[in-house]
Design a protein around this motif. Structure first.
Motif, PDB file in Angstrom:
ATOM      1  N   MET A   1      38.287  36.120  49.483  1.00 61.09           N
ATOM      2  CA  MET A   1      37.833  37.287  48.735  1.00 61.09           C
ATOM      3  C   MET A   1      36.709  36.887  47.779  1.00 61.09           C
ATOM      4  SD  MET A   1      40.017  39.840  46.201  1.00 61.09           S
ATOM      5  CE  MET A   1      41.165  40.300  47.494  1.00 61.09           C
ATOM      6  N   SER A   2      35.681  37.726  47.682  1.00 53.34           N
ATOM      7  CA  SER A   2      34.555  37.440  46.796  1.00 53.34           C
ATOM      8  C   SER A   2      34.969  37.564  45.333  1.00 53.34           C
ATOM      9  CB  SER A   2      33.417  38.419  47.073  1.00 53.34           C
ATOM     10  OG  SER A   2      33.795  39.731  46.684  1.00 53.34           O
ATOM     11  N   LEU A   3      34.128  37.032  44.453  1.00 55.38           N
ATOM     12  CA  LEU A   3      34.395  37.126  43.024  1.00 55.38           C
ATOM     13  C   LEU A   3      34.513  38.582  42.591  1.00 55.38           C
ATOM     14  CD1 LEU A   3      34.635  36.044  40.158  1.00 55.38           C
ATOM     15  CD2 LEU A   3      32.126  35.935  40.061  1.00 55.38           C
ATOM     16  N   LEU A   4      33.585  39.432  43.039  1.00 58.87           N
ATOM     17  CA  LEU A   4      33.643  40.843  42.661  1.00 58.87           C
ATOM     18  C   LEU A   4      34.905  41.507  43.201  1.00 58.87           C
ATOM     19  CD1 LEU A   4      29.926  41.993  43.101  1.00 58.87           C
ATOM     20  CD2 LEU A   4      31.154  41.568  40.972  1.00 58.87           C
ATOM     21  N   GLY A   5      35.308  41.098  44.395  1.00 61.11           N
ATOM     22  CA  GLY A   5      36.538  41.633  44.962  1.00 61.11           C
ATOM     23  C   GLY A   5      37.748  41.263  44.124  1.00 61.11           C
ATOM     24  N   LYS A   6      37.769  40.034  43.618  1.00 61.10           N
ATOM     25  CA  LYS A   6      38.867  39.588  42.761  1.00 61.10           C
ATOM     26  C   LYS A   6      38.877  40.335  41.437  1.00 61.10           C
ATOM     27  CE  LYS A   6      38.991  34.907  44.695  1.00 61.10           C
ATOM     28  NZ  LYS A   6      38.722  33.470  44.425  1.00 61.10           N
ATOM     29  N   ILE A   7      37.685  40.555  40.880  1.00 70.13           N
ATOM     30  CA  ILE A   7      37.601  41.308  39.614  1.00 70.13           C
ATOM     31  C   ILE A   7      38.102  42.733  39.818  1.00 70.13           C
ATOM     32  CG2 ILE A   7      36.014  42.286  37.898  1.00 70.13           C
ATOM     33  CD1 ILE A   7      34.260  39.786  38.297  1.00 70.13           C
ATOM     34  N   ARG A   8      37.682  43.341  40.916  1.00 68.82           N
ATOM     35  CA  ARG A   8      38.116  44.718  41.206  1.00 68.82           C
ATOM     36  C   ARG A   8      39.628  44.789  41.363  1.00 68.82           C
ATOM     37  NH1 ARG A   8      35.746  48.675  45.988  1.00 68.82           N
ATOM     38  NH2 ARG A   8      37.284  50.351  45.745  1.00 68.82           N
ATOM     39  N   GLU A   9      40.190  43.863  42.119  1.00 69.62           N
ATOM     40  CA  GLU A   9      41.642  43.836  42.327  1.00 69.62           C
ATOM     41  C   GLU A   9      42.371  43.644  41.002  1.00 69.62           C
ATOM     42  OE1 GLU A   9      44.053  41.865  45.809  1.00 69.62           O
ATOM     43  OE2 GLU A   9      43.658  40.353  44.261  1.00 69.62           O
ATOM     44  N   ASP A  10      41.871  42.738  40.180  1.00 67.95           N
ATOM     45  CA  ASP A  10      42.482  42.473  38.877  1.00 67.95           C
ATOM     46  C   ASP A  10      42.413  43.713  37.982  1.00 67.95           C
ATOM     47  OD1 ASP A  10      43.766  41.062  36.928  1.00 67.95           O
ATOM     48  OD2 ASP A  10      42.092  39.744  36.432  1.00 67.95           O
ATOM     49  N   LEU A  11      41.269  44.404  38.004  1.00 66.89           N
ATOM     50  CA  LEU A  11      41.105  45.610  37.194  1.00 66.89           C
ATOM     51  C   LEU A  11      42.047  46.709  37.663  1.00 66.89           C
ATOM     52  CD1 LEU A  11      39.679  47.289  35.032  1.00 66.89           C
ATOM     53  CD2 LEU A  11      37.841  47.723  36.686  1.00 66.89           C
ATOM     54  N   GLU A  12      42.157  46.900  38.967  1.00 64.95           N
ATOM     55  CA  GLU A  12      43.063  47.920  39.499  1.00 64.95           C
ATOM     56  C   GLU A  12      44.506  47.622  39.108  1.00 64.95           C
ATOM     57  OE1 GLU A  12      42.339  48.089  43.670  1.00 64.95           O
ATOM     58  OE2 GLU A  12      40.447  49.209  43.467  1.00 64.95           O
ATOM     59  N   ASN A  13      44.901  46.352  39.161  1.00 65.72           N
ATOM     60  CA  ASN A  13      46.252  45.967  38.750  1.00 65.72           C
ATOM     61  C   ASN A  13      46.461  46.217  37.264  1.00 65.72           C
ATOM     62  OD1 ASN A  13      47.020  45.118  41.320  1.00 65.72           O
ATOM     63  ND2 ASN A  13      46.343  43.023  40.989  1.00 65.72           N
ATOM     64  N   PHE A  14      45.435  45.907  36.464  1.00 66.44           N
ATOM     65  CA  PHE A  14      45.536  46.139  35.026  1.00 66.44           C
ATOM     66  C   PHE A  14      45.745  47.623  34.725  1.00 66.44           C
ATOM     67  CE2 PHE A  14      43.073  47.708  31.371  1.00 66.44           C
ATOM     68  CZ  PHE A  14      43.847  47.195  30.342  1.00 66.44           C
ATOM     69  N   ILE A  15      44.982  48.484  35.400  1.00 62.76           N
ATOM     70  CA  ILE A  15      45.114  49.926  35.163  1.00 62.76           C
ATOM     71  C   ILE A  15      46.508  50.417  35.536  1.00 62.76           C
ATOM     72  CG2 ILE A  15      44.281  52.213  35.859  1.00 62.76           C
ATOM     73  CD1 ILE A  15      41.493  50.964  36.185  1.00 62.76           C
ATOM     74  N   ARG A  16      47.036  49.922  36.664  1.00 59.31           N
ATOM     75  CA  ARG A  16      48.379  50.335  37.089  1.00 59.31           C
ATOM     76  C   ARG A  16      49.438  49.936  36.066  1.00 59.31           C
ATOM     77  NH1 ARG A  16      46.513  49.472  42.541  1.00 59.31           N
ATOM     78  NH2 ARG A  16      46.829  47.221  42.331  1.00 59.31           N
ATOM     79  N   ILE A  17      49.266  48.763  35.453  1.00 62.81           N
ATOM     80  CA  ILE A  17      50.232  48.289  34.463  1.00 62.81           C
ATOM     81  C   ILE A  17      50.019  48.992  33.124  1.00 62.81           C
ATOM     82  CG2 ILE A  17      50.962  46.270  33.121  1.00 62.81           C
ATOM     83  CD1 ILE A  17      50.214  44.573  35.600  1.00 62.81           C
ATOM     84  N   ASN A  18      48.764  49.142  32.725  1.00 64.02           N
ATOM     85  CA  ASN A  18      48.432  49.718  31.421  1.00 64.02           C
ATOM     86  C   ASN A  18      48.719  51.209  31.358  1.00 64.02           C
ATOM     87  OD1 ASN A  18      45.843  50.872  29.554  1.00 64.02           O
ATOM     88  ND2 ASN A  18      47.012  49.157  28.712  1.00 64.02           N
ATOM     89  N   ILE A  19      48.533  51.901  32.480  1.00 63.44           N
ATOM     90  CA  ILE A  19      48.778  53.341  32.534  1.00 63.44           C
ATOM     91  C   ILE A  19      49.885  53.576  33.560  1.00 63.44           C
ATOM     92  CG2 ILE A  19      47.762  55.625  32.899  1.00 63.44           C
ATOM     93  CD1 ILE A  19      46.474  54.129  30.581  1.00 63.44           C
ATOM     94  N   PRO A  20      51.142  53.612  33.120  1.00 58.11           N
ATOM     95  CA  PRO A  20      52.255  53.767  34.054  1.00 58.11           C
ATOM     96  C   PRO A  20      52.088  55.003  34.945  1.00 58.11           C
ATOM     97  CG  PRO A  20      53.048  53.222  31.852  1.00 58.11           C
ATOM     98  CD  PRO A  20      51.575  53.491  31.725  1.00 58.11           C
ATOM     99  N   GLU A  21      52.468  54.854  36.189  1.00 65.32           N
ATOM    100  CA  GLU A  21      52.435  55.923  37.199  1.00 65.32           C
ATOM    101  C   GLU A  21      51.019  56.266  37.668  1.00 65.32           C
ATOM    102  OE1 GLU A  21      54.582  59.314  35.846  1.00 65.32           O
ATOM    103  OE2 GLU A  21      56.425  58.201  35.460  1.00 65.32           O
ATOM    104  N   SER A  22      50.022  55.521  37.210  1.00 57.88           N
ATOM    105  CA  SER A  22      48.654  55.831  37.627  1.00 57.88           C
ATOM    106  C   SER A  22      48.438  55.436  39.080  1.00 57.88           C
ATOM    107  CB  SER A  22      47.643  55.114  36.732  1.00 57.88           C
ATOM    108  OG  SER A  22      47.721  53.711  36.905  1.00 57.88           O
ATOM    109  N   GLU A  23      47.613  56.214  39.769  1.00 56.28           N
ATOM    110  CA  GLU A  23      47.243  55.945  41.155  1.00 56.28           C
ATOM    111  C   GLU A  23      45.779  56.314  41.352  1.00 56.28           C
ATOM    112  OE1 GLU A  23      51.448  57.020  43.485  1.00 56.28           O
ATOM    113  OE2 GLU A  23      49.647  58.256  43.750  1.00 56.28           O
TER     114      GLU A  23
END
Length: 212
Positions: A1-23
Motif C-alpha cells: 500500500m502506498s503512503l497516501l493509501g496508509k494515511i487514508r486508511e488511518d484517517l478513516e479508522n480515526f473517524i470511525r473511532i472518534n465519531i461512533p457509528e459513523s460510516e
C-alpha cells in the motif's frame, strides 16, 4: 500500500473511532440525499461532485469512492471530520447555525394567524449566513492544511473563496476580499505550524505514517 493509501486508511479508522457509528455512505442509494438535492436546487452538482456530512455519516457521490485518488480523498475526509467534530461538540445548535438565517422561514407558516408573518419567507432569499460560513471556514481551513502537508504547495485560494460566494453554498458569505485575506492569513499560520487543535490532530495522523 502506498503512503497516501496508509494515511487514508488511518484517517478513516480515526473517524470511525472518534465519531461512533459513523460510516461512509453512498448518496446514490440515499433517499434523504436525493430529497436534499431537490431542496438544494441551486447546487446542480450536489449529488455528483459534493461530499456531504449528515451526522454521524459522510455521504459520497458513490461507492467505491476515489479508489485511486487518495490525496484529495484525505483532504475531503479531514474537512468532513471537522463538521462531524463540531456537530458532536455543539449538538443540534450546530445544525441551527448552519441553516440560519434561511431556517427562519418556518415562522412564515404562522401567517394564518397574522399576515405579518409572511415576511419571514424573505429569509428564503440568499442572505449571508454567518453560521454556515463559520462552519465551512473551519472545514476549508483543514482542506488548505492537508493539501499543503501532502504536497508542500498552496491550494488555489480563489477556488476556496468561490465556494463561499457562489450558489454552491447558497451565497453564504459574499465578501470575497475579506475571505481571501482571512484564508491567506490562515495559510501562513499553517506554514508556521500555528495550528488549531483540529488541525494538529490530522497533522499527527499524517506525520506518524510518514515516519513509519
Amino acid at each position: 500500500m502506498s503512503l497516501l493509501g496508509k494515511i487514508r486508511e488511518d484517517l478513516e479508522n480515526f473517524i470511525r473511532i472518534n465519531i461512533p457509528e459513523s460510516e461512509i455512505r453512498s448518496k446514490e442509494y440515499s433517499k434523504m440525499m436525493k430529497f436534499l438535492s431537490k431542496l438544494l436546487f441551486f447546487n446542480k452538482n450536489f449529488m455528483t461532485n459534493y461530499v456531504t456530512t449528515w451526522y454521524p455519516h459522510i455521504y459520497v457521490p458513490k461507492i467505491p469512492w476515489k479508489v485511486h485518488n487518495d490525496a484529495p480523498s484525505i483532504a475531503t475526509l479531514a474537512h468532513e471530520w471537522v463538521h462531524l467534530h463540531d456537530r458532536r461538540r455543539l449538538g443540534w445548535f450546530f445544525n441551527f447555525l448552519y441553516m440560519m438565517p434561511q431556517c427562519f422561514f418556518i415562522f412564515g407558516l404562522l401567517a394564518f394567524w397574522n399576515l405579518w408573518f409572511l415576511l419571514f419567507f424573505l429569509f428564503l432569499l440568499p442572505l449571508p449566513s454567518p453560521g454556515r460560513a463559520w462552519a465551512e471556514f473551519r472545514g476549508y481551513r483543514m482542506t488548505i492544511a492537508v493539501y499543503y502537508w501532502l504536497s508542500g504547495q498552496k491550494v488555489d485560494l480563489k477556488w476556496i473563496v468561490d465556494q463561499f460566494v457562489s450558489s454552491n453554498y447558497y451565497f453564504m458569505w459574499p465578501f470575497r476580499g475579506w475571505l481571501m485575506k482571512k484564508f491567506k492569513k490562515e495559510f501562513e499560520k499553517i506554514k508556521n505550524n500555528e495550528l488549531s487543535s483540529e488541525l494538529r490532530i490530522i497533522s499527527q495522523i499524517i506525520k506518524r505514517n510518514e515516519n513509519k
